[in-house]
Structure formats: structure tokens, C-alpha cells
Write a protein that holds these residues in place. Sequence first.
Motif, PDB file in Angstrom:
ATOM      1  N   GLY A  43       3.990  14.791 -10.479  1.00 25.75           N
ATOM      2  CA  GLY A  43       3.958  15.131  -9.060  1.00 25.75           C
ATOM      3  C   GLY A  43       2.593  15.639  -8.632  1.00 25.75           C
ATOM      4  N   SER A  44       1.878  16.304  -9.561  1.00 27.49           N
ATOM      5  CA  SER A  44       0.564  16.844  -9.199  1.00 27.49           C
ATOM      6  C   SER A  44      -0.403  15.705  -8.858  1.00 27.49           C
ATOM      7  CB  SER A  44       0.006  17.737 -10.310  1.00 27.49           C
ATOM      8  OG  SER A  44      -0.290  16.973 -11.456  1.00 27.49           O
ATOM      9  N   MET A  45      -0.159  14.519  -9.428  1.00 22.56           N
ATOM     10  CA  MET A  45      -1.045  13.391  -9.137  1.00 22.56           C
ATOM     11  C   MET A  45      -0.795  12.864  -7.713  1.00 22.56           C
ATOM     12  SD  MET A  45      -0.682  11.698 -12.918  1.00 22.56           S
ATOM     13  CE  MET A  45      -1.992  10.491 -12.903  1.00 22.56           C
ATOM     14  N   TYR A  46       0.486  12.875  -7.278  1.00 16.90           N
ATOM     15  CA  TYR A  46       0.781  12.480  -5.890  1.00 16.90           C
ATOM     16  C   TYR A  46       0.248  13.541  -4.924  1.00 16.90           C
ATOM     17  CZ  TYR A  46       3.400   8.667  -7.787  1.00 16.90           C
ATOM     18  OH  TYR A  46       3.720   7.510  -8.456  1.00 16.90           O
ATOM     19  N   ARG A  47       0.286  14.791  -5.364  1.00 18.11           N
ATOM     20  CA  ARG A  47      -0.282  15.867  -4.548  1.00 18.11           C
ATOM     21  C   ARG A  47      -1.804  15.705  -4.434  1.00 18.11           C
ATOM     22  NH1 ARG A  47       2.862  20.348  -3.426  1.00 18.11           N
ATOM     23  NH2 ARG A  47       5.037  20.035  -4.045  1.00 18.11           N
ATOM     24  N   PRO A  60      -1.854   9.235   5.862  1.00 18.87           N
ATOM     25  CA  PRO A  60      -1.005   9.220   4.664  1.00 18.87           C
ATOM     26  C   PRO A  60      -0.187   7.931   4.512  1.00 18.87           C
ATOM     27  CG  PRO A  60      -0.687  11.257   5.899  1.00 18.87           C
ATOM     28  CD  PRO A  60      -1.567  10.372   6.729  1.00 18.87           C
ATOM     29  N   ALA A  61      -0.005   7.195   5.623  1.00 22.19           N
ATOM     30  CA  ALA A  61       0.755   5.943   5.540  1.00 22.19           C
ATOM     31  C   ALA A  61      -0.137   4.753   5.172  1.00 22.19           C
ATOM     32  CB  ALA A  61       1.438   5.676   6.874  1.00 22.19           C
ATOM     33  N   ASP A  62      -1.462   4.974   5.132  1.00 24.62           N
ATOM     34  CA  ASP A  62      -2.394   3.895   4.812  1.00 24.62           C
ATOM     35  C   ASP A  62      -2.543   3.781   3.287  1.00 24.62           C
ATOM     36  OD1 ASP A  62      -4.455   2.097   4.533  1.00 24.62           O
ATOM     37  OD2 ASP A  62      -5.991   3.379   5.465  1.00 24.62           O
ATOM     38  N   GLY A  63      -1.533   3.159   2.670  1.00 23.50           N
ATOM     39  CA  GLY A  63      -1.501   3.059   1.207  1.00 23.50           C
ATOM     40  C   GLY A  63      -2.717   2.373   0.621  1.00 23.50           C
ATOM     41  N   GLU A  64      -3.121   1.258   1.248  1.00 19.32           N
ATOM     42  CA  GLU A  64      -4.265   0.505   0.712  1.00 19.32           C
ATOM     43  C   GLU A  64      -5.529   1.359   0.749  1.00 19.32           C
ATOM     44  OE1 GLU A  64      -4.217  -2.339  -0.676  1.00 19.32           O
ATOM     45  OE2 GLU A  64      -2.270  -3.178  -0.080  1.00 19.32           O
ATOM     46  N   ALA A 110       3.666   9.394  -1.370  1.00 18.14           N
ATOM     47  CA  ALA A 110       4.334   8.870  -2.568  1.00 18.14           C
ATOM     48  C   ALA A 110       5.185   7.633  -2.259  1.00 18.14           C
ATOM     49  CB  ALA A 110       5.202   9.965  -3.197  1.00 18.14           C
ATOM     50  N   LYS A 111       5.401   7.366  -0.962  1.00 19.02           N
ATOM     51  CA  LYS A 111       6.168   6.192  -0.550  1.00 19.02           C
ATOM     52  C   LYS A 111       5.334   4.912  -0.607  1.00 19.02           C
ATOM     53  CE  LYS A 111       7.524   6.763   3.703  1.00 19.02           C
ATOM     54  NZ  LYS A 111       8.208   6.996   4.983  1.00 19.02           N
ATOM     55  N   CYS A 112       4.003   5.069  -0.607  1.00 17.49           N
ATOM     56  CA  CYS A 112       3.113   3.907  -0.469  1.00 17.49           C
ATOM     57  C   CYS A 112       2.997   3.145  -1.799  1.00 17.49           C
ATOM     58  CB  CYS A 112       1.706   4.355  -0.060  1.00 17.49           C
ATOM     59  SG  CYS A 112       1.655   5.246   1.487  1.00 17.49           S
ATOM     60  N   PRO A 113       3.474   1.891  -1.835  1.00 19.73           N
ATOM     61  CA  PRO A 113       3.394   1.124  -3.089  1.00 19.73           C
ATOM     62  C   PRO A 113       1.994   1.056  -3.714  1.00 19.73           C
ATOM     63  CG  PRO A 113       4.891   0.034  -1.575  1.00 19.73           C
ATOM     64  CD  PRO A 113       4.242   1.153  -0.801  1.00 19.73           C
ATOM     65  N   PRO A 114       0.895   0.881  -2.926  1.00 23.93           N
ATOM     66  CA  PRO A 114      -0.407   0.794  -3.595  1.00 23.93           C
ATOM     67  C   PRO A 114      -0.783   2.102  -4.320  1.00 23.93           C
ATOM     68  CG  PRO A 114      -0.553  -0.011  -1.333  1.00 23.93           C
ATOM     69  CD  PRO A 114       0.776   0.651  -1.459  1.00 23.93           C
ATOM     70  N   VAL A 115      -0.379   3.238  -3.730  1.00 30.12           N
ATOM     71  CA  VAL A 115      -0.667   4.537  -4.368  1.00 30.12           C
ATOM     72  C   VAL A 115       0.162   4.660  -5.647  1.00 30.12           C
ATOM     73  CG1 VAL A 115      -0.487   7.054  -4.111  1.00 30.12           C
ATOM     74  CG2 VAL A 115      -1.264   5.652  -2.182  1.00 30.12           C
ATOM     75  N   SER A 196      11.712   2.368  -1.079  1.00 31.43           N
ATOM     76  CA  SER A 196      12.014   1.120  -1.793  1.00 31.43           C
ATOM     77  C   SER A 196      11.328   1.067  -3.151  1.00 31.43           C
ATOM     78  CB  SER A 196      11.595  -0.070  -0.931  1.00 31.43           C
ATOM     79  OG  SER A 196      10.237   0.068  -0.594  1.00 31.43           O
ATOM     80  N   ASP A 197      10.145   1.693  -3.255  1.00 30.44           N
ATOM     81  CA  ASP A 197       9.389   1.608  -4.511  1.00 30.44           C
ATOM     82  C   ASP A 197       9.597   2.885  -5.328  1.00 30.44           C
ATOM     83  OD1 ASP A 197       7.637   0.828  -6.450  1.00 30.44           O
ATOM     84  OD2 ASP A 197       5.834   1.007  -5.219  1.00 30.44           O
ATOM     85  N   GLY A 198      10.165   2.766  -6.519  1.00 30.35           N
ATOM     86  CA  GLY A 198      10.352   3.910  -7.418  1.00 30.35           C
ATOM     87  C   GLY A 198      11.173   5.036  -6.819  1.00 30.35           C
ATOM     88  N   PRO A 199      12.364   4.719  -6.232  1.00 30.45           N
ATOM     89  CA  PRO A 199      13.159   5.815  -5.640  1.00 30.45           C
ATOM     90  C   PRO A 199      13.677   6.767  -6.710  1.00 30.45           C
ATOM     91  CG  PRO A 199      14.477   3.814  -5.748  1.00 30.45           C
ATOM     92  CD  PRO A 199      13.086   3.443  -6.191  1.00 30.45           C
ATOM     93  N   LEU A 200      13.998   7.995  -6.271  1.00 32.95           N
ATOM     94  CA  LEU A 200      14.575   8.973  -7.197  1.00 32.95           C
ATOM     95  C   LEU A 200      15.984   8.509  -7.571  1.00 32.95           C
ATOM     96  CD1 LEU A 200      14.762  11.762  -8.592  1.00 32.95           C
ATOM     97  CD2 LEU A 200      15.576  12.662  -6.415  1.00 32.95           C
ATOM     98  N   ILE A 201      16.167   8.175  -8.842  1.00 33.53           N
ATOM     99  CA  ILE A 201      17.510   7.796  -9.327  1.00 33.53           C
ATOM    100  C   ILE A 201      17.699   8.451 -10.692  1.00 33.53           C
ATOM    101  CG2 ILE A 201      17.750   5.546  -8.178  1.00 33.53           C
ATOM    102  CD1 ILE A 201      16.910   4.335 -10.996  1.00 33.53           C
TER     103      ILE A 201
END
Length: 236
Positions: A43-47, A60-64, A110-115, A196-201
Motif C-alpha cells: 500500500g505504501s507504493m500506491y501512497r 489522480p485519474a490520469d493513469g498513463e 490505485a484504480k488506474c490500470p497503468p499504475v 475492475s483491475d485487481g479488486p479486493l477479493i
Amino acid sequence: MSAPSHGCVPSLIITIDGPAGTGKSTVAHQLARRLDIDSLDSGSMYRAASLVAIERGIDPADGEGLAEALGRVELRFDWETRPPTLRMDGRDISQRIREMDVSGIVSDVAKCPPVRAVLVGAQRQIGAEHPRLVSEGRDQGSIVFPDATVRFYLDADPRVRALRRVRQLSESGLEVDVAEVTEDIRRRDRIDSTRSDGPLICPEGAIIIDTSKLEIDEVVERMVQAVQDRIQEEAD
Ligand code: DC
């Protein structure tokens, strides 16, 4: 199946998935200490990626754009400290990334697929370099290390999780409002489990522990026992 062995030291990857405030970070560090292996707070890496967005004025929504900016910063853990200290371009950012402005945008980042692609790759690289590792986060057992020796899933009541987060923040000198933190946790749960990408499951085959009524020591004790049992099963 376990990750491959490196040299004569058997690999031991342990993953801990679960929502915010279940005690994942604390438990991961204590478990790593007990087993004398490294620990990774993914999580610290997403932070850190969120801090890059704040400091460089990236949406924050600009994943690319964010993934590209991440490629231009040096994000490294100092493995000499326990827990490892996260440094960005040499600067210790371990406290800065706990502040509310970072927490407020980290789920969107953390929602952004490229990140996610950049950070999942970096986490697998860390796993290759540190094959005896406790790795915690939302997708460590489900996506990043699906072949981990033992996969845990921690859960707890949202209100209990919020109170824990408030205590943790106040111990590091940050005073916050309980209602604000509860709302932040519920909002992040929603975003984390529906992306959609890597959801918490809960990863397949994971050992589930509800930590609502357990002390940290009790959780760690159960986990040590489960790891020892698994190592014994593999040896038999
Ligand atoms: O565990 P934490 O609160 O420090 O995590 C911060 C955010 O990062 C959280 O909203 C979910 C996200 N995260 C993720 O998507 N995948 C991970 N492996 C770890 C964290």
C-alpha cells in the motif's frame, strides 16, 4: 505451489490481503520479525504514487501520466531498517504518505490500470530479490503472488477498523476525526472492491482471520502456527 528456491535458502512468500484497518501492516511486520524474513507494505507504493500526483500536479485519474511520472522517480525501500523505509529520490517519505491528502486520493490512484501494472511489476521484482518475504496489501495473494506458500485474508468490522486507524494516526502525531476516518474507510472499501483491475477479493485457498476481537499478538500467533504447519506439510 511455492515460489522457486534461491540457492540453498528455501523461498517463503507469505501474503496478507484484506481491507484497510484489519491490522495487516502491523501483523505483517511482526510476523516477518518472528520468522526473521523481510516485509513489504505494498500500500505504501500506491501512497507514493499518490504523492507523485500531488507534488507534480497530475490528475489522480490520469493513469498513463502517473505511470510515466513514476518511471522518472526512484522509489526504493531501505531494507536495512525494520520495517523497511520507503524513499523517493532518496527522501524518506514514510510519514508523509500517511497524511490525509494522500489517503484522500490513493484509492483513485490505485484504480488506474497503468499504475497497477508498474507497481505489480515492481512488487514481483522485490519478491524475486527477497524470496523470504511477508507481503501485505489488497491483491498480494490474489494477483501478485498467487503461488505464495501461505495466503492469509484478514477481515474486521468497519467501525473497529476506523478506530484502529485513528489510534495509529494519532500515535504518529496526526490528529484526525473518527467520523472522517470511518467515512474514508467505507469509501475506500467500496472503490477497492469494485474496481475492475485487481479488486479486493479473498484469494483462493486463503486462511481467513477475523481480527475484530483479537489482539495483534493472537493474530500473529495463529499465523505463525499456520506457516509452521504449511512448512511441515511441504516437508512431509
Ligand atoms: O493499506 P493502505 O491503506 O496503505 O493502502 C492504500 C491504498 O492503496 C488503498 O486504498 C488500496 C490501495 N492498495 C491497492 O490497491 N493494492 C495494494 N496491494 C495495496 C494497497
